[in-house]
Design a protein around this motif. Structure first.
Motif, PDB file in Angstrom:
ATOM      1  N   TYR A  50      77.600  69.691 -18.631  1.00  0.00           N
ATOM      2  CA  TYR A  50      78.229  70.645 -19.546  1.00  0.00           C
ATOM      3  C   TYR A  50      77.284  70.983 -20.693  1.00  0.00           C
ATOM      4  N   ASN A  68      88.001  74.631 -19.141  1.00  0.00           N
ATOM      5  CA  ASN A  68      88.028  76.103 -19.205  1.00  0.00           C
ATOM      6  C   ASN A  68      88.391  76.593 -20.599  1.00  0.00           C
ATOM      7  N   ARG A 119      79.170  64.568 -15.787  1.00  0.00           N
ATOM      8  CA  ARG A 119      79.952  65.786 -16.041  1.00  0.00           C
ATOM      9  C   ARG A 119      79.680  66.301 -17.463  1.00  0.00           C
ATOM     10  N   ASP A 136      90.981  70.455 -21.584  1.00  0.00           N
ATOM     11  CA  ASP A 136      90.735  71.393 -20.495  1.00  0.00           C
ATOM     12  C   ASP A 136      89.376  72.090 -20.664  1.00  0.00           C
ATOM     13  N   GLU A 143      79.432  68.309  -7.906  1.00  0.00           N
ATOM     14  CA  GLU A 143      80.810  68.461  -8.411  1.00  0.00           C
ATOM     15  C   GLU A 143      80.782  68.925  -9.879  1.00  0.00           C
ATOM     16  N   ALA A 195      83.859  76.938 -15.396  1.00  0.00           N
ATOM     17  CA  ALA A 195      84.362  77.029 -16.779  1.00  0.00           C
ATOM     18  C   ALA A 195      83.620  78.129 -17.544  1.00  0.00           C
ATOM     19  N   GLU A 210      82.096  72.543 -11.459  1.00  0.00           N
ATOM     20  CA  GLU A 210      83.151  72.591 -12.479  1.00  0.00           C
ATOM     21  C   GLU A 210      82.660  73.331 -13.731  1.00  0.00           C
TER      22      GLU A 210
END
Lengths: 324, 339
Positions: free
Chosen positions: A19, A87, A15, A85, A295, A303, A299
């Motif tokens: 990002y 976002n 993840r 978070d 996934e 974002a 995500e």
């Protein structure tokens, strides 16, 4: 460590990597042909944490609500692993009103009080602040801990040594995490640091110090677990240094011409290595790898979409929030 | 400000310490830390008797480690405590300015208003006793220049207590800069104004509101801290010579009460700014700018200022008093304005 722990750590590393990869792509997308650091939807310096995921993931797996982190200028992996978070963090990086700090902080100054997360762009200067958070937890009688993150270059700052001493003298529930990625921007560790290990420096202050080799997330998990348990039990501070990897440049746009070991960097990437070891154990299937990646993609895309569709602050907003 | 009955005459140092102690009684989140704030009571008396009353858990002696313990104050404040931290001499700012300027003062803004830093950083300022260049500075203009911290500069015992209580209750970082020569210490020459009437009860003095310490009609002296005491001495003396001096005690630099300054200067048409900090790029120039931006025509005589003439504070007595804003220099400057 259970199979679930391993999978969760793998998922978190993927993840974070997704990002950072997407932020890199977005960051460069509108800075060409004449590359301008101040141009584009994400302006300013950008320090990405790819390769250093094991440091954050191994530590944050043990953290709970109320535990604090102070991260340095390269903060995304710790922020995401600590539950900030995505976002709001992304919107902050895009300088939007919906960002964690309403666009006033940017990527080096992310503040999320709900998760007791903050960072500082001044290396090692987050360590004293973490000591103060730990002091507050100690005074309030909670078993929360504070994690202070710095690079190996920062461990030559006075603030590092003052913080270790203060934490030791006051027996504070703080864990110092040193990410040794071999490079203080362009200066190799051999040219910056006397001694082999910052874990040895910890012993100079009478606190436990552990060095985790090989960017090993499971070894980091074990070391952090012991240090955090110790701090929660009121037994005081510890230091963990992880020998990690700066997969990319110090900041985006860094050509890394100074870096002699550049060609072996990708072989040392901790995520494929960890996937292979989990597959060998039978803990991870090809389908799971694909699902976890999908996934993460979804995500992160969401974002970025949230950030891009959020309003920008106005010039008048610059005058707000000097004082409470 | 609460109504009050019982007053006694106490020193500025005692008044400060009393303000801290009363806030510690009221709010368990308030605690003190710094070098020699415990059994010693603070080198300049700012924590007198607190250690005896509250013990080492709430009056904490720190290592000589200003980056470490000021940063720890910030972290504690971020987590909701209300630390009162002492930097022994303001001159020591050089070893901890990153925590003060880049962290204490900026976190609230950087966080978009989401993180508060309710912390008091108190520090001793000023010269006049031959402590030379590294232990005699005021530097309040330096802190006031950097956004994000309130800067409080009491001149007398009453304000020292009331401003301390306000500073502790404030949700922002407050630099509380007291003058060593105004503390009323037994081991340093002091102006009698360093001992004054102070109510026993807790009370507040608002941060950001200047005081007209003495009313007058001919000349306004805008000043702060120990220079208020000197200016009041001068004003009383000149009263006998037929010159009516109004003394404005700024009490805080951030926020700066420009209204009270302009009102007084509008009335007298003559202004002298007296500042024990360095002259250039500081408070005296700021007050000139405030007047110029408002209405330069309000001055009957050119703006006048008296400050340390951009040299480090020297050691030998004739040298040091050669650069400090003494009563004699203030008197001469006022007379020049009246000439």
């Amino acid at each position: 460590m259970t199979e679930l722990d391993r999978l969760a750590m793998y998922r978190q590393m993927v993840r974070i990597r997704q990002y950072e990869a997407r932020i890199m792509q977005e960051y460069h997308a509108d800075k060409s042909p004449a590359w301008d650091i101040g141009a584009g939807l994400i302006p300013g310096e950008m320090h990405l944490s790819a390769g250093q995921e094991p440091a954050a993931v191994g530590v944050c797996a043990h953290l709970k609500k109320g535990d604090a982190i102070t991260a340095p200028h390269r903060p995304h992996h710790f922020a995401l692993a600590h539950g900030v978070d995505m976002n709001k963090m992304t919107a902050e990086i895009y300088g939007r009103e919906t960002g964690l700090c309403r666009g006033k902080g940017g990527h080096m100054h992310l503040f999320d009080p709900d998760n007791h997360f903050s960072c500082s762009g001044i290396i090692a200067q987050g360590l004293p602040v973490a000591c103060g958070q730990a002091l507050a937890f100690q005074r309030k009688g909670t078993d929360n801990v504070a994690v202070a993150v710095a690079g190996e270059g920062a461990a030559n700052q006075g603030a590092f040594h003052e913080s270790l001493n203060l934490a030791a003298v006051w027996n504070l529930p703080v864990i110092f995490v040193i990410e040794d990625n071999d490079w203080a921007i362009s200066v190799p560790r051999s040219a910056s640091t006397a001694g082999v290990s910052n874990a040895d420096r910890a012993s100079g202050y009478g606190i436990p110090g552990v060095r985790v080799e090989d960017n090993d997330v499971e070894a980091m998990f074990e070391a952090a677990g012991a240090a955090i348990d110790r701090a929660r039990a009121g037994e005081g501070p510890s230091l963990i240094e992880i020998h990690t990897l700066r997969l990319w440049g110090h900041f985006e746009g860094d050509a890394q011409a100074y870096r002699s070991e550049l060609e072996t960097v990708n072989e040392r990437d901790p995520i494929p290595k960890y996937a292979a070891s989990l597959q060998e154990l039978g803990d991870l299937t090809d389908d799971q790898i694909a699902d976890i990646q999908a996934e993460a993609d979804a995500e992160v895309d969401a974002a970025i979409e949230f950030a891009k569709s959020s309003p920008e602050p106005t010039a008048e907003d610059a005058l707000l929030h000097v004082f409470a | 400000m609460s109504t009050t009955t019982e007053s006694r005459r106490v020193t500025t140092a005692k008044a400060m310490a009393e303000g801290i102690g009363q806030e510690m009684q009221r709010d368990p989140n308030v605690f003190v830390m710094g070098e020699d704030v415990g059994a010693y009571g603070g080198i300049f008396g700012s924590t007198t008797d607190l250690f005896g009353e509250f013990g080492p858990d709430r009056v904490i002696d720190t290592p000589i480690s200003e980056t470490g313990f000021i940063g720890a104050g910030i972290g504690a404040a971020v987590e909701g405590l209300r630390p009162v931290v002492e930097l022994m001499f303001v001159d020591f700012y050089g070893v901890c300015m990153d925590q003060i300027s880049n962290h204490m003062a900026k976190i609230h803004y950087e966080s978009g208003g989401n993180v508060k830093v309710p912390m008091v950083l108190m520090s001793a300022t000023g010269g006049g006793y031959s402590d030379a260049a590294q232990h005699s500075q005021c530097l309040w203009g330096t802190f006031a220049h950097l956004p994000g911290m309130k800067v409080v500069v009491p001149s007398n015992p009453y304000d020292a207590k009331g401003l301390m209580i306000s500073a502790i209750r404030d949700d922002n970082p407050v630099m509380y800069l007291f003058h060593k020569g105004g503390q009323g210490l037994v081991w340093m020459e002091k102006n009698p104004r360093s001992i004054g009437e102070v109510p026993e009860e807790p009370y507040t003095v608002p941060i950001g509101k200047a005081a007209v310490a003495k009313e007058g009609t001919d000349v306004t002296i805008v000043t702060l801290s120990l220079s208020v005491q000197h200016s009041l001495d001068v004003a009383e003396q000149l009263e006998g010579e037929g010159i009516s001096v109004e003394v404005v005690d700024l009490r805080s630099l951030v926020p700066l009460d420009t209204e009270t300054v302009l009102e007084s200067v509008g009335k007298t048409g003559r202004v002298l700014v007296v500042d024990e900090d360095y002259k250039s790029f500081g408070l005296t120039g700021e007050i000139a700018a405030v007047i110029a931006e408002n209405d330069p025509g309000m001055l009957k005589k050119p703006f006048s200022r008296l400050a340390v003439p951009d040299v480090p504070i020297p050691y030998a007595r004739p040298l040091e008093y050669g650069v400090l804003p003494t009563r004699e220099k203030i008197t001469a400057a006022v007379k020049d304005l009246m000439a």
